[in-house]
Scaffold this motif. Structure first.
Motif, mmCIF file in Angstrom:
data_model
loop_
_atom_site.group_PDB
_atom_site.id
_atom_site.type_symbol
_atom_site.label_atom_id
_atom_site.label_comp_id
_atom_site.label_asym_id
_atom_site.label_seq_id
_atom_site.Cartn_x
_atom_site.Cartn_y
_atom_site.Cartn_z
ATOM 1 N N LEU B 146 0.820 -1.215 0.000
ATOM 2 C CA LEU B 146 0.000 0.000 0.000
ATOM 3 C C LEU B 146 0.856 1.268 0.000
ATOM 4 C CD1 LEU B 146 -2.584 1.662 0.301
ATOM 5 C CD2 LEU B 146 -2.574 1.143 2.725
ATOM 6 N N VAL B 147 1.726 1.392 0.993
ATOM 7 C CA VAL B 147 2.500 2.633 1.117
ATOM 8 C C VAL B 147 3.527 2.734 -0.025
ATOM 9 C CG1 VAL B 147 3.885 4.059 2.653
ATOM 10 C CG2 VAL B 147 2.129 2.573 3.605
ATOM 11 N N GLY B 148 4.101 1.574 -0.403
ATOM 12 C CA GLY B 148 5.066 1.575 -1.500
ATOM 13 C C GLY B 148 4.437 1.934 -2.837
ATOM 14 N N PHE B 149 3.212 1.477 -3.053
ATOM 15 C CA PHE B 149 2.511 1.834 -4.294
ATOM 16 C C PHE B 149 2.293 3.336 -4.370
ATOM 17 C CE2 PHE B 149 0.195 0.312 -7.910
ATOM 18 C CZ PHE B 149 0.580 -1.008 -7.998
ATOM 19 N N HIS B 150 1.959 3.912 -3.220
ATOM 20 C CA HIS B 150 1.807 5.365 -3.191
ATOM 21 C C HIS B 150 3.149 6.047 -3.465
ATOM 22 C CE1 HIS B 150 1.827 9.298 -1.152
ATOM 23 N NE2 HIS B 150 0.657 9.422 -1.752
ATOM 24 N N GLY B 151 4.216 5.546 -2.817
ATOM 25 C CA GLY B 151 5.555 6.103 -3.050
ATOM 26 C C GLY B 151 5.954 5.987 -4.517
ATOM 27 N N GLY B 152 5.585 4.858 -5.132
ATOM 28 C CA GLY B 152 5.850 4.673 -6.558
ATOM 29 C C GLY B 152 5.123 5.721 -7.396
ATOM 30 N N HIS B 153 3.891 6.032 -6.988
ATOM 31 C CA HIS B 153 3.135 7.085 -7.671
ATOM 32 C C HIS B 153 3.834 8.438 -7.537
ATOM 33 C CE1 HIS B 153 -0.174 4.315 -8.244
ATOM 34 N NE2 HIS B 153 -0.817 5.239 -8.927
ATOM 35 N N VAL B 154 4.373 8.705 -6.345
ATOM 36 C CA VAL B 154 5.084 9.971 -6.136
ATOM 37 C C VAL B 154 6.302 10.022 -7.065
ATOM 38 C CG1 VAL B 154 6.395 11.363 -4.479
ATOM 39 C CG2 VAL B 154 4.303 10.216 -3.755
ATOM 40 N N ALA B 155 7.063 8.917 -7.097
ATOM 41 C CA ALA B 155 8.263 8.873 -7.953
ATOM 42 C C ALA B 155 7.875 9.080 -9.414
ATOM 43 C CB ALA B 155 8.984 7.542 -7.769
ATOM 44 N N PHE B 156 6.812 8.403 -9.853
ATOM 45 C CA PHE B 156 6.369 8.553 -11.238
ATOM 46 C C PHE B 156 5.916 9.985 -11.512
ATOM 47 C CE2 PHE B 156 3.275 8.444 -14.668
ATOM 48 C CZ PHE B 156 3.984 7.772 -15.641
ATOM 49 N N GLY B 157 5.172 10.560 -10.578
ATOM 50 C CA GLY B 157 4.706 11.938 -10.733
ATOM 51 C C GLY B 157 5.862 12.923 -10.857
ATOM 52 N N LEU B 158 6.914 12.710 -10.044
ATOM 53 C CA LEU B 158 8.095 13.586 -10.110
ATOM 54 C C LEU B 158 8.731 13.501 -11.492
ATOM 55 C CD1 LEU B 158 9.812 12.939 -6.653
ATOM 56 C CD2 LEU B 158 8.581 14.984 -7.393
ATOM 57 N N LEU B 159 8.923 12.265 -11.984
ATOM 58 C CA LEU B 159 9.537 12.096 -13.306
ATOM 59 C C LEU B 159 8.679 12.750 -14.388
ATOM 60 C CD1 LEU B 159 10.826 8.405 -13.215
ATOM 61 C CD2 LEU B 159 12.166 10.502 -13.198
ATOM 62 N N TRP B 160 7.375 12.580 -14.249
ATOM 63 C CA TRP B 160 6.430 13.129 -15.226
ATOM 64 C C TRP B 160 6.552 14.657 -15.271
ATOM 65 C CZ3 TRP B 160 0.427 11.999 -14.806
ATOM 66 C CH2 TRP B 160 -0.224 12.590 -15.903
ATOM 67 N N ILE B 161 6.479 15.299 -14.101
ATOM 68 C CA ILE B 161 6.515 16.768 -14.066
ATOM 69 C C ILE B 161 7.869 17.286 -14.565
ATOM 70 C CG2 ILE B 161 6.348 18.805 -12.570
ATOM 71 C CD1 ILE B 161 4.334 17.263 -10.885
ATOM 72 N N VAL B 162 8.958 16.641 -14.131
ATOM 73 C CA VAL B 162 10.290 17.078 -14.563
ATOM 74 C C VAL B 162 10.419 16.943 -16.086
ATOM 75 C CG1 VAL B 162 12.752 16.522 -14.466
ATOM 76 C CG2 VAL B 162 11.436 16.662 -12.370
ATOM 77 N N THR B 163 9.929 15.827 -16.620
ATOM 78 C CA THR B 163 9.980 15.621 -18.078
ATOM 79 C C THR B 163 9.229 16.734 -18.810
ATOM 80 O OG1 THR B 163 9.983 13.253 -17.645
ATOM 81 C CG2 THR B 163 9.581 13.932 -19.916
#
Lengths: 111, 209
Positions: B146-163
């Protein structure tokens, strides 16, 4: 969509009006942010304080979370704006299915 | 309106994210995706609640002794503030101010990265201090999923915004990229929505017992 093009003859007046609207909306965003921070603080204090029993604290902090999420959805994610009927349908369908899943898992599994 | 059309602050539409057909479709499709994400996270929450504190023997640490409220509080403040800064970014997007939008997106990314750093520290701490791992118990598996999936979403969101920021850094705002920025900010808010339930259901309820 009704809100697309500036429709007066003078775009300057339009932009002043839009900037004013935009600033006004930002004020609501700040208010909702302040409330969200406040709700978070209340939830943490309710758990940190020993005087409340779990039977009070748990429903209380869940209620605070739901209120905070409503602010997030309707202000930060603009669901209060028009043209969000389909998003609301999608989101609430998700919430409905999710609620049934939660109910099932919490009642069927008892060990 | 054409996606490639050049705009000024005067001619920029009031709802640039939905001014083109492509933008409208992105907006609708993304909300459908968020509906699906709601179901995904609800099922992970359901699993966590069903398996909370289900450990094979008394040597395993339970939620009550595991979690550290000050750390969770700091993480919550970081993510909540990053949600506000992305609201600021979209405010400037609607005012056709590309530089300020980029600036606030940058602040959002920094706050999100700080949140992710805290989460990595937290997981590392649990694994090494409490031997609470993904495979140590059903509780551990449900928690990290649960918490890791959310963390994965945060990581993906960061990459998305930076891109998006890098890809459009020299382009400025137009109706081609405005919906992209808007949808990324919706995703970021949704991550915060999920976190509100994680800090309440996992951490705070974990402390209550």
């Amino acid at each position: 969509m009704a809100n697309q093009q500036p429709n007066s003859e003078n775009p300057r007046i339009d932009i002043e009006y839009r900037r004013k609207k935009s600033t006004e909306e930002m004020r609501y965003q700040i208010i909702s942010f302040t409330l969200m921070i406040f709700l978070t603080l209340v939830a943490f204090f309710a758990v940190g304080y020993d005087g409340f029993s779990g039977w009070f604290t748990v429903p209380f902090i869940i209620l605070l979370a739901v209120i905070q999420v409503i602010f997030q959805l309707y202000y930060f994610m603009h669901m209060s704006h028009k043209g969000h009927e389909a998003p609301a349908l999608f989101l609430y369908s998700g919430v409905l299915v999710g609620a049934i899943t939660l109910l099932a898992f919490l009642t069927i599994i008892w060990w | 309106m054409q996606a490639e059309e050049k705009f000024t602050a005067e001619t920029w539409p009031t709802a640039p994210e939905r001014a083109t057909l492509e933008g409208k479709n992105k907006f609708l499709g993304f909300w459908l995706f968020l509906g699906g994400e709601t179901v995904l996270f609800a099922s992970l929450f359901a699993t966590y609640l069903a398996l909370k504190d289900k450990v094979p023997n008394a040597e395993h640490t339970l939620a009550k002794d595991l979690f550290d409220l000050p750390l969770v509080f700091a993480a919550t403040m970081l993510l909540l503030t990053s949600s506000l800064t992305s609201v600021y970014a979209m405010h400037h997007m609607k005012n056709f101010n590309f530089k300020k939008m980029q600036l606030w997106l940058g602040v959002t990314v920094l706050l999100g990265a700080a949140f992710l750093g805290l989460e990595i520290y937290e997981f590392n701490h649990y694994v090494h201090e409490y031997h609470h791992t993904f495979t140590s118990s059903a509780f551990g598996t449900a928690f990290y999923t649960l918490v890791g999936f959310h963390g994965g979403h945060v990581a993906f969101g960061l990459l998305w915004i930076v891109t998006l920021m890098i890809r459009n850094s020299k382009r400025g705002l137009n109706l081609y990229n405005a919906p992209k920025f808007y949808v990324a900010s919706l995703y970021w808010h949704f991550i915060d929505v999920v976190w509100v339930f994680i800090f309440t259901v996992v951490y705070l309820m974990g402390m209550v017992g």
